[in-house]
Design a protein around this motif. Structure first.
Motif: not given
Length: 176
Positions: A13-24, A33-38, A40-46
């Motif tokens: 959900t955060a990836v989708k928002a980031e890509l919409a707000a700041h199109p690469p 961008s996907v890597a950075t958001v994941l 930052r926002s996905v807990g655990g080892a994932a």
């Protein structure tokens, strides 16, 4: 897994928002961008594992404005190698690699057979699904599930499931 699905939903959900707000500007920037958001926002080892996957995929498609079948195989290989290095897991450990490694093998075979991108992605998704189901009877040797030991037997691995779902989404998106 109690929180894996929630974490993945929050992350994408955060990836989708980031890509919409700041199109690469290009494919590499999308994956970075996907890597950075994941991360930052996905807990655990994932978060770190999927973040590593997408960072390595970004490097593999640097300079590309389009992705062809060979590019998809190369970026998946680079991503999987990153996951293996970071997680120190292998096939049979009841992890996301049990879906990703068969997917990569099927994608390579499709490429060798002269298939286009859609067919390569479809083959990868089918193999990932089959790999995901092989985790049900396994006892985990790596990851959080390994803490459960034999109690995990009979349950599908969450990382293998999310890996399959991501590859299926890529295949479905490419076809539509």
């Amino acid at each position: 897994d109690a929180d894996h699905g929630i974490n993945m939903d929050r992350g994408f959900t955060a990836v989708k928002a980031e890509l919409a707000a700041h199109p690469p500007s290009d494919i590499r920037a999308v994956f970075e961008s996907v890597a950075t958001v994941l991360i930052r926002s996905v807990g655990g080892a994932a978060g770190p594992l999927y973040g590593t996957f997408f960072l390595r995929a970004a490097a593999a498609c640097a300079g590309r404005t389009e992705i062809e079948a060979a590019d998809a195989v190369a970026l998946f290989q680079a991503g999987i190698e990153g996951v293996q290095q970071r997680g120190r897991a292998a096939a049979g450990d009841k992890t996301m690699l049990d879906a990703l490694l068969p997917a990569l093998d099927a994608m390579r075979k499709g490429l060798e057979d002269g298939c286009g991108l859609a067919a390569v992605l479809d083959a990868g998704a089918a193999a990932a699904q089959a790999g995901m189901t092989t985790t049900v009877p396994m006892q985990p040797r790596k990851g959080r599930a390994s803490y459960l030991g034999a109690r995990s037997i009979g349950h599908q691995d969450p990382g293998a499931t999310s890996s399959y779902l991501l590859l299926k989404a890529a295949a479905d998106t490419w076809r539509s």
